[in-house]
Write an enzyme that holds these catalytic residues in place. Structure first.
Site, short mmCIF file in Angstrom:
data_model
loop_
_atom_site.label_atom_id
_atom_site.label_comp_id
_atom_site.label_asym_id
_atom_site.label_seq_id
_atom_site.Cartn_x
_atom_site.Cartn_y
_atom_site.Cartn_z
N HIS A 86 97.03 0.84 27.06
CA HIS A 86 98.82 0.97 26.82
C HIS A 86 99.42 1.47 28.26
CE1 HIS A 86 102.45 1.61 24.41
NE2 HIS A 86 102.50 2.72 25.07
N CYS A 87 100.25 0.37 28.58
CA CYS A 87 101.04 0.70 29.91
C CYS A 87 102.24 1.47 29.50
CB CYS A 87 101.23 -0.57 30.51
SG CYS A 87 102.25 -0.52 32.20
N LYS A 88 102.29 2.68 29.92
CA LYS A 88 103.51 3.59 29.68
C LYS A 88 104.70 3.18 30.60
CE LYS A 88 100.72 7.49 28.46
NZ LYS A 88 100.24 8.91 28.65
#
Length: 237
Positions: free
Chosen positions: A132-134
């Site tokens: 999950h790319c913040k």
């Protein structure tokens, strides 16, 4: 007569998507601000050298395109199953002559295909889940992994092009007094150099994972590989 206390309403749970969305919007605004500072001053095309603004302009367009595409892309979301399924049922699939037992997801209520994991941030199951790319507030999976690699590569090239352009300008104007153009060049060059190092390391890590046909999340799930025990006839270390 005893006084009746008014019932207290339970506190509203904070919306978990506000802060990640604001952080992703801040990253887009930061990219546009530094790009505006870079292209707003005429020192880019001094002496008729239009190669610098042309190359950096194309890289800027590619970076913004890949960033927007990654923000609004579908990572490979698998929708929730029906109540007819259950964890007691066993589903086995064959991939490359190997049998895989499908794992049951308690939150999505279905058997996950191979290399599918549940994202705790988005509360969804993503096919071929990587992480999950913040920075963009989106999962990276089967359908947008190419956009992610394109974004990292374009950011590396764009940061490197801005850094080289600023250093060339500062090197050619060392004999001139300090001016606003030099200040803007330093303001752009320092963040470009700071982002270039971690982005290059991230690009190398992703290239290594692609060459090994693995995903980042799979390494976290498996953990470090256990060390094989030495045979009894092996010499002591």
């Amino acid at each position: 007569m005893p006084l009746l206390k008014a019932p207290h309403l339970p506190p509203r749970a904070p919306l978990p998507w506000i802060l990640p969305s604001l952080f992703a919007a801040f990253n887009v605004a930061l990219l546009l601000i530094f790009s505006g500072l870079f292209f707003a001053f005429p020192w880019l095309a001094q002496n008729g050298e239009w190669a610098f603004p042309l190359v950096t302009g194309l890289l800027c367009v590619l970076t913004v395109f890949s960033l927007v595409s990654l923000n609004f892309s579908d990572p490979g979301i698998l929708h929730q199953g029906s109540n007819e399924q259950g964890p007691t049922m066993v589903h086995v699939v064959w991939v490359n002559h190997r049998a895989f037992r499908l794992q049951w997801c308690q939150k999505c209520c279905f058997h996950c295909p191979p290399r599918t994991y549940h994202c705790p941030w988005c509360n969804i199951c993503v096919e071929d889940f990587d992480h999950h790319c913040k920075w963009v507030n989106n999962c990276i999976g089967h359908r947008n992994f190419r956009f992610f690699l394109l974004l990292v590569l374009s950011l590396c090239l764009y940061s490197g092009a801005m850094l080289v352009t600023c250093l060339i300008f500062l090197g050619r104007t060392t004999h001139l007094p300090f001016s606003l153009d030099k200040a803007m060049a330093l303001v752009v060059a320092v963040p470009a150099a700071g982002f270039l190092v971690p982005l290059s390391l991230l690009l190398l890590i992703q290239a290594a994972s692609v060459s090994a046909a693995e995903r980042s999340y799979e390494g976290k799930v498996r953990g470090p590989r256990p060390r094989r025990p030495s045979p009894p006839w092996a010499p002591a270390a």
